[in-house]
Design an enzyme around this catalytic site. Sequence first.
Site, PDB file in Angstrom:
ATOM      1  N   THR A  70       0.846  -1.203   0.000  1.00 29.54           N
ATOM      2  CA  THR A  70       0.000   0.000   0.000  1.00 29.54           C
ATOM      3  C   THR A  70       0.879   1.250   0.000  1.00 29.54           C
ATOM      4  O   THR A  70       0.666   2.180  -0.790  1.00 29.54           O
ATOM      5  CB  THR A  70      -0.926   0.011   1.236  1.00 29.54           C
ATOM      6  OG1 THR A  70      -1.747  -1.157   1.166  1.00 29.54           O
ATOM      7  CG2 THR A  70      -1.805   1.240   1.279  1.00 29.54           C
ATOM      8  N   ASN A 145      -6.283 -10.184  -6.908  1.00 30.92           N
ATOM      9  CA  ASN A 145      -6.247 -10.857  -5.602  1.00 30.92           C
ATOM     10  C   ASN A 145      -7.554 -11.566  -5.266  1.00 30.92           C
ATOM     11  O   ASN A 145      -7.578 -12.448  -4.433  1.00 30.92           O
ATOM     12  CB  ASN A 145      -5.915  -9.845  -4.502  1.00 30.92           C
ATOM     13  CG  ASN A 145      -6.757  -8.586  -4.592  1.00 30.92           C
ATOM     14  OD1 ASN A 145      -6.830  -7.941  -5.633  1.00 30.92           O
ATOM     15  ND2 ASN A 145      -7.423  -8.247  -3.505  1.00 30.92           N
ATOM     16  N   SER A 192       4.511  -7.274  -1.502  1.00 29.62           N
ATOM     17  CA  SER A 192       4.239  -7.196  -0.073  1.00 29.62           C
ATOM     18  C   SER A 192       4.854  -8.396   0.652  1.00 29.62           C
ATOM     19  O   SER A 192       4.756  -9.530   0.163  1.00 29.62           O
ATOM     20  CB  SER A 192       2.723  -7.207   0.092  1.00 29.62           C
ATOM     21  OG  SER A 192       2.381  -7.289   1.441  1.00 29.62           O
ATOM     22  N   GLY A 193       5.453  -8.158   1.829  1.00 29.83           N
ATOM     23  CA  GLY A 193       6.098  -9.246   2.572  1.00 29.83           C
ATOM     24  C   GLY A 193       5.127 -10.257   3.155  1.00 29.83           C
ATOM     25  O   GLY A 193       5.351 -11.467   3.096  1.00 29.83           O
ATOM     26  N   HIS A 194       3.997  -9.749   3.709  1.00 27.14           N
ATOM     27  CA  HIS A 194       3.129 -10.680   4.436  1.00 27.14           C
ATOM     28  C   HIS A 194       2.301 -11.572   3.520  1.00 27.14           C
ATOM     29  O   HIS A 194       1.609 -12.471   3.998  1.00 27.14           O
ATOM     30  CB  HIS A 194       2.226  -9.910   5.422  1.00 27.14           C
ATOM     31  CG  HIS A 194       1.143  -9.095   4.794  1.00 27.14           C
ATOM     32  ND1 HIS A 194      -0.144  -9.544   4.715  1.00 27.14           N
ATOM     33  CD2 HIS A 194       1.158  -7.878   4.218  1.00 27.14           C
ATOM     34  CE1 HIS A 194      -0.887  -8.600   4.110  1.00 27.14           C
ATOM     35  NE2 HIS A 194      -0.114  -7.589   3.814  1.00 27.14           N
ATOM     36  N   THR A 230      14.110   5.504   9.888  1.00 21.73           N
ATOM     37  CA  THR A 230      14.974   4.391  10.257  1.00 21.73           C
ATOM     38  C   THR A 230      14.399   3.081   9.720  1.00 21.73           C
ATOM     39  O   THR A 230      13.204   2.824   9.857  1.00 21.73           O
ATOM     40  CB  THR A 230      15.091   4.318  11.799  1.00 21.73           C
ATOM     41  OG1 THR A 230      15.566   5.586  12.250  1.00 21.73           O
ATOM     42  CG2 THR A 230      16.025   3.216  12.248  1.00 21.73           C
ATOM     43  N   CYS A 318     -18.514  -4.102   5.157  1.00 24.17           N
ATOM     44  CA  CYS A 318     -19.098  -2.763   5.063  1.00 24.17           C
ATOM     45  C   CYS A 318     -19.118  -2.152   6.456  1.00 24.17           C
ATOM     46  O   CYS A 318     -18.887  -2.840   7.449  1.00 24.17           O
ATOM     47  CB  CYS A 318     -20.490  -2.798   4.437  1.00 24.17           C
ATOM     48  SG  CYS A 318     -21.785  -3.323   5.534  1.00 24.17           S
TER      49      CYS A 318
END
Length: 372
Positions: A70, A145, A192-194, A230, A318
């Site tokens: 995102t 997706n 995306s990592g996850h 960082t 929703c």
Amino acid sequence: MIYLDNNSTTACDPYVQEMMFPLYSKLIGNASSIHGVGREAKCHLVNSLKIIASYFHVKESEILLTSGATEALNILIQGFLKPGHIITSTLEHLAVLEPLQRLEKRGWQVTYLSPKHGLGAILPEQVEQAIRPDTTLIVLMAANNETGIKTDIESIAHIAFGREIAFLVDGVAQLGKDPIVLFKGISAICFSGHKIHGPPGIGFAIVRKQFPFESLILGGPQQNGKRGGTENLPAIVGLASAITRLDQTLNDAILRMEMLRNRLEEGLQEICPNLIVYGKNQKRVCNTTNICFPGVEGETLLIHLDLAGIGVSHGSACSSGGLLASRVLLNMGIDQKSSLSSLRFSLSRYTTVAEIEKTIETIANLLHVALA
Ligand code: PLP
């Protein structure tokens, strides 16, 4: 729990945990500090970038580390430096659509393509026809997706390259389910990592030199000024470890997930002959199937499956807590009733034969007894 919602997020690979968790207690340095522990932290950062860059055959300087896809999509869309006309689709994730809507408010023009009847992806000729003299950017997903249906990224990259238009690809639903090829016309791609058995809170983009953007995240010289702040080193090490595991497991994992996904579809078709698998005859990634059970309320089926210990997904939440029909299915031209009767099953490399058989058996019981 039988977890078939891996397009939402995936379990963190034990190897990834082993590589990253000790860093929370051991790693005390900041990669920007010049003392010993800082240099040690920097070493982790550099090694991780090397692993990621070598997997994709790109330069380390082309990797932009972020907190997730995102953020990467936001930086690249809102930070894009060539104002003009943009082409995208109505099937994109909100991480693409909302930043584009913001650009529209600032006066940029955006064309939202919808798929042709019966299809779940935008065709290269639709993109070609939408190009205007002032088109500067195309943003499309490599795989959807919700349905797993793939876009012909190679042909669209070819068009973009020929017209010198920047092409930003949302690669989130493709990585780990398909080999990623960085075709010449792709100027940036986000991941995306996850979603690949890495940790949450980390993602990245590969940004090639033909993608002009300025950073949205100012506040330090990190990542050559492209994203201040960082670095989240344990997560970065976790991400690189997840990529290492992809490298080792991808081909077997693809075959396995595809075999299990096909078995799930066949098994469900036997017990519910009138079900519809969206995109069955289109190119899809190996782990996803979106199935309409005509006459059945998807939300009710989802709740019963949850009670039986099986996690799947349906539509989008929703504000009142209920579920709405999937925007993606509606934009594919599927009617409201069928959309509300649909469930998404998304597998991972950890999904087992026993889990798929149990899912088929549970749905058979639910359709023929509880929901009959
Ligand atoms: N793009 C697609 C296709 C996705 O499925 C998702 C997450 O569901 C995202 C982007 C956003 O990814 P992240 O959760 O890393 O911010």
